[in-house]
Design an enzyme around this catalytic site. Structure first.
Site, PDB file in Angstrom:
ATOM      1  N   GLY A 137       0.798  -1.214   0.000  1.00 41.31           N
ATOM      2  CA  GLY A 137       0.000   0.000   0.000  1.00 41.31           C
ATOM      3  C   GLY A 137       0.828   1.260   0.000  1.00 41.31           C
ATOM      4  O   GLY A 137       1.962   1.299  -0.498  1.00 41.31           O
ATOM      5  N   CYS A 138       0.291   2.311   0.611  1.00 44.57           N
ATOM      6  CA  CYS A 138       0.845   3.652   0.468  1.00 44.57           C
ATOM      7  C   CYS A 138       2.243   3.820   1.051  1.00 44.57           C
ATOM      8  O   CYS A 138       2.965   4.733   0.653  1.00 44.57           O
ATOM      9  CB  CYS A 138      -0.092   4.670   1.114  1.00 44.57           C
ATOM     10  SG  CYS A 138      -1.664   4.867   0.257  1.00 44.57           S
ATOM     11  N   TYR A 139       2.632   2.975   1.995  1.00 39.03           N
ATOM     12  CA  TYR A 139       3.941   3.163   2.626  1.00 39.03           C
ATOM     13  C   TYR A 139       5.051   2.355   1.961  1.00 39.03           C
ATOM     14  O   TYR A 139       6.212   2.399   2.401  1.00 39.03           O
ATOM     15  CB  TYR A 139       3.882   2.815   4.122  1.00 39.03           C
ATOM     16  CG  TYR A 139       3.568   1.373   4.431  1.00 39.03           C
ATOM     17  CD1 TYR A 139       4.576   0.407   4.473  1.00 39.03           C
ATOM     18  CD2 TYR A 139       2.271   0.954   4.693  1.00 39.03           C
ATOM     19  CE1 TYR A 139       4.298  -0.918   4.755  1.00 39.03           C
ATOM     20  CE2 TYR A 139       1.973  -0.359   4.986  1.00 39.03           C
ATOM     21  CZ  TYR A 139       2.992  -1.296   5.012  1.00 39.03           C
ATOM     22  OH  TYR A 139       2.707  -2.616   5.291  1.00 39.03           O
ATOM     23  N   PHE A 328       2.232   6.055   5.393  1.00 36.52           N
ATOM     24  CA  PHE A 328       1.322   5.330   6.270  1.00 36.52           C
ATOM     25  C   PHE A 328       0.406   4.463   5.413  1.00 36.52           C
ATOM     26  O   PHE A 328       0.058   4.828   4.299  1.00 36.52           O
ATOM     27  CB  PHE A 328       0.466   6.314   7.072  1.00 36.52           C
ATOM     28  CG  PHE A 328       1.185   7.608   7.359  1.00 36.52           C
ATOM     29  CD1 PHE A 328       2.167   7.658   8.335  1.00 36.52           C
ATOM     30  CD2 PHE A 328       0.934   8.744   6.617  1.00 36.52           C
ATOM     31  CE1 PHE A 328       2.866   8.833   8.557  1.00 36.52           C
ATOM     32  CE2 PHE A 328       1.627   9.925   6.841  1.00 36.52           C
ATOM     33  CZ  PHE A 328       2.596   9.969   7.821  1.00 36.52           C
TER      34      PHE A 328
END
Length: 342
Positions: A137-139, A328
């Site tokens: 994901g985003c991290y 995060f």
């Protein structure tokens, strides 16, 4: 130990999608009758973003996952190639110099993967080592950066990290769900790459990485594989969880280098949304201008998942001093990296 230094960066962005036009031309119908949908959509802090699949031109919300994955490879290859070539050019390296090629993505999968296909297309050596970082994901950019940094330090060979995310391929069927309104308001497409070299005298060296996962809140952010693409689950409680942990993570990161928040010259905060940036600013006691690069990236590019923090770092390319990058994502997980002038 040899320092791992970021010496080049590149990015590739598909066609720009205006936020108001996207609402008026598609999402207003998609969420017709959902109270507060327009206010949420237009209040996401995004003015423009990027999409390989413009919903005003083609509605993918009924596509099966197989068709979306085929489209991912078609679209990701030219974007990834442009981003990696730009990063190599900026570093003054040739594809044949690369020892490790890492690719992070959570929006598309194929075997042979994007890593193999791009390495061949770019002319990277047949003895190249490769790493795929999937579905974090985003991290994902920061553990990806940590992995290539470890390779560079241990092997004294250059490495490349590519983050390529095409969230527009995962537009979901219409449903009365405000979490989906938020996801469709924020997420965007981009490819971003960095080159990491051993012992370079220019750029920023990777000086530390800290991770924190609060498994007790793992249901707050999800990314589920469904028969109709990947579906985002996004609780409004995410900023509250972040507020409990971001201070400790940054203290640990900076303390290991004998630094404090006041010593940091640049903040590359993943702009998961306006409230995420607000929480980081307030918990760390930063001034609004210190999170300005994150606000600009959110406004101009949206949330491009793992590629976003690399776009923010490119905004800070001229910063002369310590930089903290943080992102995060699901878990809930916080990752932070310290970059020091070489």
């Amino acid at each position: 130990m040899t320092a791992a230094v970021v010496t080049g960066a590149g990015a590739a962005l598909p066609a720009t999608l205006d936020q108001r036009a996207a609402w008026d031309g598609f999402f207003a119908r998609h969420y017709e009758g959902v109270r507060a949908a327009e206010r949420i959509f237009m209040g996401a802090g995004v003015q423009r973003r990027h999409a390989v699949a413009n919903p005003m031109d083609e509605d993918l919300s009924g596509w099966g996952t197989g068709a979306r994955m085929e489209r991912y490879i078609q679209e990701a290859l030219p974007l990834g190639k442009q981003a990696v070539a730009g990063a190599l050019d900026a570093a003054g390296l040739a594809p044949g110099d690369v020892g490790l090629f890492a690719v992070a993505t959570c929006t598309g999968y194929a075997t042979p993967g994007l890593d193999i296909r791009l390495a061949s297309d770019l002319g990277m050596p047949p003895g190249l080592q490769r790493l795929m970082v999937g579905h974090m994901g985003c991290y994902a950019a920061i553990p990806g950066l940590a992995a290539v940094g470890d390779f560079v330090a241990a092997r004294s060979r250059p490495a490349v990290l590519l983050c390529c995310e095409l969230t527009s391929l995962h537009v979901q069927p219409a449903q009365r769900d405000l979490e989906q309104v938020v996801a469709h308001a924020l997420f965007s497409d981009a490819a971003a790459a960095v080159v990491v070299e051993p012992g370079a005298s220019r750029g920023h060296r990777l000086a530390g990485v800290v991770a924190r996962t609060d498994a007790s809140t793992s249901d707050h952010m999800t990314w589920d594989v469904t028969d109709l693409g990947f579906r985002m689950g996004l609780s409004p409680k995410v900023p509250d969880v972040l507020s409990r942990h971001v201070g400790d993570v940054v203290d640990e990161l900076l303390g290991g280098a004998g630094l404090t928040v006041e010593d940091v010259a640049g903040w590359a905060v993943h702009p998961g949304g306006p409230r995420i940036i607000d929480v980081v600013r307030d918990e760390l006691g930063l001034r609004e201008e210190q999170v300005g690069a994150s606000r600009r990236v959110l406004a101009e590019h949206g949330n491009c998942s793992s590629a976003t923090v690399l776009l923010v770092l490119q905004e800070l390319a001229d910063v002369d001093g310590p930089i903290v990058a943080m992102a995060f994502g699901p878990g809930l997980t916080l990752y932070a990296a310290l970059l020091m002038p070489a």
